[in-house]
Design an enzyme around this catalytic site. Structure first.
Site, PDB file in Angstrom:
ATOM      1  N   LYS A  37       8.670   6.362   6.660  1.00 36.75           N
ATOM      2  CA  LYS A  37       9.029   5.696   5.561  1.00 36.75           C
ATOM      3  C   LYS A  37       7.390   5.666   5.075  1.00 36.75           C
ATOM      4  CE  LYS A  37      13.354   3.065   7.305  1.00 36.75           C
ATOM      5  NZ  LYS A  37      14.123   3.278   6.649  1.00 36.75           N
ATOM      6  N   ARG A  56      23.464   6.669  12.084  1.00 33.02           N
ATOM      7  CA  ARG A  56      24.481   6.973  12.189  1.00 33.02           C
ATOM      8  C   ARG A  56      24.882   8.121  13.702  1.00 33.02           C
ATOM      9  NH1 ARG A  56      23.921   9.297   6.334  1.00 33.02           N
ATOM     10  NH2 ARG A  56      23.248   7.359   6.088  1.00 33.02           N
TER      11      ARG A  56
HETATM   12  N1  BES Z   1      17.436   1.335   8.997  1.00 30.36           N
HETATM   13  C1  BES Z   1      17.529   2.269   7.293  1.00 30.36           C
HETATM   14  C2  BES Z   1      17.955   1.293   6.334  1.00 30.36           C
HETATM   15  C3  BES Z   1      17.659   0.419   6.283  1.00 30.36           C
HETATM   16  C4  BES Z   1      17.115   0.038   4.796  1.00 30.36           C
HETATM   17  C5  BES Z   1      18.487  -0.490   6.630  1.00 30.36           C
HETATM   18  C6  BES Z   1      16.215  -1.511   4.122  1.00 30.36           C
HETATM   19  C7  BES Z   1      17.957  -2.298   6.199  1.00 30.36           C
HETATM   20  C8  BES Z   1      17.215  -2.307   5.286  1.00 30.36           C
HETATM   21  C9  BES Z   1      18.200   3.475   7.964  1.00 30.36           C
HETATM   22  O1  BES Z   1      18.345   3.400   9.330  1.00 30.36           O
HETATM   23  C10 BES Z   1      17.381   4.408   6.941  1.00 30.36           C
HETATM   24  O2  BES Z   1      16.725   4.388   7.097  1.00 30.36           O
HETATM   25  N2  BES Z   1      18.724   5.044   6.088  1.00 30.36           N
HETATM   26  C11 BES Z   1      18.557   5.769   5.345  1.00 30.36           C
HETATM   27  C12 BES Z   1      19.050   6.749   5.071  1.00 30.36           C
HETATM   28  C13 BES Z   1      18.436   8.133   4.405  1.00 30.36           C
HETATM   29  C14 BES Z   1      17.701   8.760   4.877  1.00 30.36           C
HETATM   30  C15 BES Z   1      20.209   8.894   3.977  1.00 30.36           C
HETATM   31  C16 BES Z   1      18.391   4.602   3.669  1.00 30.36           C
HETATM   32  O3  BES Z   1      18.928   4.205   3.550  1.00 30.36           O
HETATM   33  O4  BES Z   1      17.455   5.360   2.579  1.00 30.36           O
HETATM   34 MN    MN Z   2      16.301   5.346   9.819  1.00 29.64          MN
END
Ligand code: BES
Ligand code: MN
Ligand code: ZN
Length: 491
Positions: free
Chosen positions: A268, A342
Site C-alpha cells: 500500500k 476475500r
Molecule cells: N483492508 C483493505 C480495505 C480497506 C481500505 C479497509 C480502506 C479500510 C479502509 C483491503 O484489504 C484492500 O486493500 N482492498 C483493496 C482491494 C483492491 C486491491 C481490489 C482496496 O479496497 O483498494
Molecule cells: Mn488489502
C-alpha cells in the site's frame, strides 16, 4: 470503571444528581425543560429568544443552577427538528451530554423514552471507554459514576431495569471488541487475538484454534497463502456458542481478521497503510458477539469463524500471479496481494458451509470502494437471499448500526471471473469495487445457504474522535449481530 444505573420516579428536576439533562427540539423546549426554565427564572427561553441556543441537533446549553435547584448543573440537549428525530440523533445527543459531564460530575439524571433507553445506556458505557494504556502523563480518571433514569411510574421503572441490564451487556461487549481491536499492533498478532478468544472458553462457549500446521493439513491454502508472508503465523479461530437445542443447526458469523494489512507485495502507498491494524475489525466483532449472546443467555446456536493473518511483504509472501487451491476445491488467481481479505474469507466461508448453517453473516473491512460509496455512516450489505437480508436489515435498524444494500445482479459476477482459474481476487477495472468483493465471497457460498456480507471498511474505526468514540475502533457490528440473535431467539 463501572457505571451504576439507577431507575427513579418523580420529577426530573427533583432528582438527587449533580447534573440534570433535559432536551429541546428546534425552537421547542420539552415539558421538563419548560418546568426547569421556570425554576431558573426563564433563562433557557431567554437564551432561545436571543438565538444563543436554538435546539439544533448536536448543540447543547449548560447552565449553573446557583442553588435554585438540587442539581449543580443543567444541560439542555438540542435534538434538531422533531420530524428528523432518529435513534442516531438520540445517541449522539446523549454522547454530547456524557462528554460534557464525564470529567466534571459524579451523577447525572435523564428522562428517556423506553425506545431510546437502550441507546442511551449503551452510549453512556461506550463514551466511558477510554483506552489510556499508552498515556503515561495526563491520564484522566472519569468522574461520572451514576446515571439515573427517571420514569412516571414504579411499573415503568421496573420494566426499564431489564432493558438496562441487557443494554449493559451489549455495550460492554462492544467495548471489549474495541479494546481487542485497539491493542498495540506491534503485539496484536493472530496468536494474540486467538489467545484472547480462548479466554472466553467455558460454559456454553467452546473455542478451538488452528495453527499453520493444521491449516496446511486441512487444505486451508487460502489462509496459509496470505499468512505465510509474516513471521507471525496465521490462525483460524473457531468459536461455538451452544445456547439453543442440541442438534439445532447454528448460524455462522464470519469476521475478516487481518491483524495488519500492508497490502503485501502489492504494498500500500503511504497514507493508505495507516489504520490497517483495524483490518481485523470483523474478527473482533464476531468474537465479542459470542461473549454478548452468552451473557444474554440467548437460546440460539452460533458459530464464529475468524481467519487471522498479517498481510506482509517478505521473501515468503504470496505473489501476484500465484494460483491457490482453496479448501472448497475452487481455485483463485491472485492478481493483487492487497485483495487479501476475500482470499482468507474464501476458506472461512467454506468452513462455515461445512456446518450446514441456517445462515451466514460475514463482516469484513473489505474495500476502500465501499468507503467511497457510503462513507462512514453505513456498512455495505450484499446478499444471496432477500428474505435473510431483510432480517439483518431489521436488526440493523433496531440497533442503530446502519446498513445499505448494494445490488448483486448477475452481470456483476463477470468482475471476478478469471481467464485461467475459477476466480481472480482483483479485477483490472476499479468499477464497483465493493460489489466485486461481494461477488468474490458469494462464489464460495452455495445459493441454498442464506448469506449476508457486510462491508464495514467505513464504519469499523474513526480516525478522529467523535462525540461517541475516541479515535480508533468503534466495535461496529456487535450491536447489530446481538440484536439479530435476540430476534431469532424471539426476545
Ligand atoms: N483492508 C483493505 C480495505 C480497506 C481500505 C479497509 C480502506 C479500510 C479502509 C483491503 O484489504 C484492500 O486493500 N482492498 C483493496 C482491494 C483492491 C486491491 C481490489 C482496496 O479496497 O483498494
Ligand atoms: Mn488489502
Ligand atoms: Zn485488508
Amino acid at each position: 470503571m463501572t457505571l451504576e444505573f439507577i431507575t427513579a420516579t418523580g420529577k426530573l428536576e427533583e432528582q438527587d444528581a449533580e447534573c440534570i439533562v433535559a432536551s429541546a427540539f428546534e425552537g421547542k423546549l420539552s415539558p421538563d425543560a419548560e418546568r426547569i426554565d421556570r425554576l431558573l427564572n426563564g433563562e433557557i427561553s431567554a437564551a432561545m429568544k436571543r438565538k444563543e441556543f436554538e435546539g439544533k441537533s448536536g448543540s447543547l446549553m449548560v447552565l449553573r443552577t446557583l442553588g435554585k435547584l438540587k442539581a449543580r448543573k443543567i444541560i439542555i440537549l438540542g435534538l434538531g427538528k422533531e420530524k428528523d428525530y432518529s435513534k442516531q440523533i438520540a445517541e449522539s445527543a446523549a454522547a454530547t451530554a456524557f462528554q460534557a459531564v464525564k470529567n466534571d460530575c459524579e451523577s447525572i439524571a435523564f428522562k428517556v423514552s423506553h425506545s431510546d433507553l437502550p441507546a442511551v445506556v449503551g452510549t453512556a458505557i461506550v463514551c466511558s471507554y477510554d483506552f489510556q494504556e499508552w498515556k503515561t502523563v495526563e491520564r484522566k480518571e472519569q468522574k461520572l459514576r451514576k446515571v439515573s433514569f427517571v420514569f412516571q411510574t414504579q411499573d415503568e421503572a421496573k420494566k426499564a431495569a431489564t432493558a438496562i441490564g441487557q443494554a449493559r451487556i451489549v455495550a460492554n461487549a462492544q467495548n471489549y471488541c474495541r479494546e481487542l481491536n485497539n491493542s498495540n499492533p506491534a503485539t496484536a498478532t493472530p496468536a494474540f487475538i486467538a489467545e484472547q478468544a480462548q479466554k472466553l472458553d467455558g460454559g456454553k462457549i467452546r473455542v478451538e484454534v488452528w495453527g499453520m500446521e493444521q491449516l496446511k493439513k486441512k487444505g486451508y491454502n487460502a489462509i496459509v497463502s496470505v499468512g505465510k508472508g509474516s513471521i507471525n503465523e496465521p490462525k483460524l479461530i473457531l468459536m461455538e456458542y451452544k445456547g439453543g437445542k442440541p442438534g439445532d443447526k447454528p448460524y455462522a458469523i464470519v469476521g475478516k481478521g487481518v491483524c495488519f494489512d500492508t497490502g503485501g507485495l502489492d504494498l500500500k502507498p503511504g497514507k493508505y497503510m495507516n489504520f490497517m491494524q483495524y483490518d481485523k475489525s470483523g474478527a473482533c466483532a464476531v468474537i465479542a458477539t459470542i461473549k454478548a449472546i452468552k451473557e444474554l443467555e440467548l437460546p440460539v446456536n452460533v458459530v464464529a469463524i475468524a481467519p487471522m493473518v498479517e498481510n506482509m511483504p517478505s521473501g515468503g509472501s504470496y505473489k501476484p500471479g500465484d494460483f491457490i487451491k482453496t479448501a472448497s476445491g475452487k481455485t483463485i488467481e491472485i492478481t493483487n496481494t492487497d485483495a487479501e481479505g476475500r482470499v482468507i474469507l474464501s476458506d472461512a466461508l467454506y468452513h462455515a458451509t461445512t456446518l450446514k448453517p441456517k445462515g451466514i453473516i460475514d463482516l469484513a473491512t473489505l474495500t476502500g470502494a465501499c468507503v467511497v460509496a457510503l462513507g462512514t455512516h453505513a456498512a455495505g450489505l450484499m446478499t444471496n437471499n432477500a428474505q435473510f437480508a431483510e432480517k439483518v436489515k431489521s436488526a440493523a435498524h433496531e440497533s442503530g448500526e446502519r446498513v445499505w444494500e448494494l445490488p448483486m445482479w448477475r452481470e456483476y459476477e463477470d468482475l471476478v471471473k478469471s481467464d485461467i482459474a475459477d476466480v481472480h481476487n482483483a479485477d483490472e477495472s476499479p468499477d464497483a469495487g465493493a460489489i466485486e468483493g461481494g461477488w468474490f465471497l458469494r462464489s464460495f457460498v452455495p445459493d441454498e445457504i442464506p448469506w449476508v456480507h457486510l462491508d464495514i471498511a467505513g464504519t469499523a474505526n474513526v480516525e478522529h474522535p467523535t462525540s461517541t468514540f475516541r479515535a480508533g475502533a468503534t466495535g461496529w457490528g456487535v450491536k447489530l449481530l446481538t440484536e439479530f440473535f435476540k430476534k431469532q431467539a424471539g426476545k
